[in-house]
Design a protein around this motif. Sequence first.
Motif, PDB file in Angstrom:
ATOM      1  N   ALA A   1       0.838  -1.204   0.000  1.00 13.50           N
ATOM      2  CA  ALA A   1       0.000   0.000   0.000  1.00 13.50           C
ATOM      3  C   ALA A   1       0.872   1.252   0.000  1.00 13.50           C
ATOM      4  O   ALA A   1       0.588   2.224  -0.703  1.00 13.50           O
TER       5      ALA A   1
ATOM      6  N   SER B   1       1.054   4.111  -2.887  1.00 11.16           N
ATOM      7  CA  SER B   1       0.873   5.520  -2.569  1.00 11.16           C
ATOM      8  C   SER B   1       2.035   6.350  -3.107  1.00 11.16           C
ATOM      9  O   SER B   1       1.829   7.417  -3.699  1.00 11.16           O
TER      10      SER B   1
ATOM     11  N   MET C   1      -5.708   5.394   0.073  1.00  7.29           N
ATOM     12  CA  MET C   1      -5.510   4.457   1.177  1.00  7.29           C
ATOM     13  C   MET C   1      -5.775   5.101   2.538  1.00  7.29           C
ATOM     14  O   MET C   1      -5.563   4.489   3.568  1.00  7.29           O
ATOM     15  N   MET C   2      -6.256   6.342   2.557  1.00 11.07           N
ATOM     16  CA  MET C   2      -6.451   7.072   3.807  1.00 11.07           C
ATOM     17  C   MET C   2      -7.888   6.971   4.298  1.00 11.07           C
ATOM     18  O   MET C   2      -8.831   6.967   3.506  1.00 11.07           O
ATOM     19  N   ALA C   3      -8.033   6.956   5.624  1.00 11.19           N
ATOM     20  CA  ALA C   3      -9.357   6.994   6.241  1.00 11.19           C
ATOM     21  C   ALA C   3      -9.994   8.349   5.967  1.00 11.19           C
ATOM     22  O   ALA C   3      -9.296   9.341   5.766  1.00 11.19           O
TER      23      ALA C   3
ATOM     24  N   ARG D   1      -9.543  13.419   4.711  1.00  8.85           N
ATOM     25  CA  ARG D   1      -9.017  13.006   3.405  1.00  8.85           C
ATOM     26  C   ARG D   1      -9.190  14.089   2.351  1.00  8.85           C
ATOM     27  O   ARG D   1      -8.297  14.315   1.535  1.00  8.85           O
TER      28      ARG D   1
ATOM     29  N   TRP E   1      -2.005   2.651  11.043  1.00 11.67           N
ATOM     30  CA  TRP E   1      -2.843   1.937  10.087  1.00 11.67           C
ATOM     31  C   TRP E   1      -3.920   1.145  10.820  1.00 11.67           C
ATOM     32  O   TRP E   1      -3.744   0.762  11.971  1.00 11.67           O
TER      33      TRP E   1
ATOM     34  N   ASP F   1      -9.464  -2.438   7.471  1.00  9.74           N
ATOM     35  CA  ASP F   1     -10.837  -2.013   7.238  1.00  9.74           C
ATOM     36  C   ASP F   1     -11.364  -2.754   6.017  1.00  9.74           C
ATOM     37  O   ASP F   1     -10.919  -2.496   4.896  1.00  9.74           O
TER      38      ASP F   1
ATOM     39  N   ARG G   1      -8.677  -4.473   3.863  1.00 17.46           N
ATOM     40  CA  ARG G   1      -7.535  -3.713   3.365  1.00 17.46           C
ATOM     41  C   ARG G   1      -7.024  -2.806   4.480  1.00 17.46           C
ATOM     42  O   ARG G   1      -7.737  -2.489   5.422  1.00 17.46           O
ATOM     43  N   TRP G   2      -5.782  -2.376   4.346  1.00 14.96           N
ATOM     44  CA  TRP G   2      -5.161  -1.504   5.334  1.00 14.96           C
ATOM     45  C   TRP G   2      -5.349  -0.052   4.908  1.00 14.96           C
ATOM     46  O   TRP G   2      -5.115   0.296   3.750  1.00 14.96           O
ATOM     47  N   ILE G   3      -5.810   0.791   5.858  1.00 19.05           N
ATOM     48  CA  ILE G   3      -5.975   2.218   5.593  1.00 19.05           C
ATOM     49  C   ILE G   3      -5.173   3.016   6.624  1.00 19.05           C
ATOM     50  O   ILE G   3      -4.962   2.578   7.746  1.00 19.05           O
ATOM     51  N   THR G   4      -4.748   4.199   6.209  1.00 15.45           N
ATOM     52  CA  THR G   4      -3.962   5.069   7.070  1.00 15.45           C
ATOM     53  C   THR G   4      -4.883   5.936   7.926  1.00 15.45           C
ATOM     54  O   THR G   4      -5.776   6.607   7.392  1.00 15.45           O
TER      55      THR G   4
END
Length: 133
Positions: A15, A19, A34-36, A52, A114, A117, A120-123
Motif C-alpha cells: 500500500a 501511494s 488508502m487514507m481513512a 481526506r 494503520w 478495514d 484492506r489496510w488504511i492510514t
Amino acid sequence: MIIATAPAETAIRRARAQSNRRIAAHDADGAVAMMADAVLVIPSGGGPISGRAAVRAAFAAGFADPDFLTYERLPDRIEVTADGSGATETGRWRGLWKPRSGQLALSGHYVARWRQDGGRWITLSEIFEPEQA
C-alpha cells in the motif's frame, strides 16, 4: 506491540509503495485512496491537515508546483497490534524538486498509524518530522 507478521507487513508495504507511485504521478485522488475519511496528517513544515478531502487538496496544491517531483515514504519498521487490527509504520521520508527550484530535497522521519478495514489496510494518521540540522 509486536513486529509485524509477514502478511500484514507485506500488505502495508505494498500500500505504501502504491501511494508513493501515485504521488510521483501527481495523482491527488490516488495519493489519498488508502487514507481513512478522518485521517490526520501533520506535515513537517505546517499545521495539521484533518480529513481526506483536505489532504487531497494539499496534494493537489503541491502537484501544481511545476518544480515539485515527489514525496516518498520509505518504511523501516512495521509493527502490528496483538489482535492484528492495527499497525504502526516508522521510516524516513523525502520530498524532491527539480534543480531549478533552488530547493532540491527535504527529508526526515515519519510515523504512520494503520487499521484494517474491510480486508484492506488504511492510514489513520501520519506525522512527518524534518531532518535536524
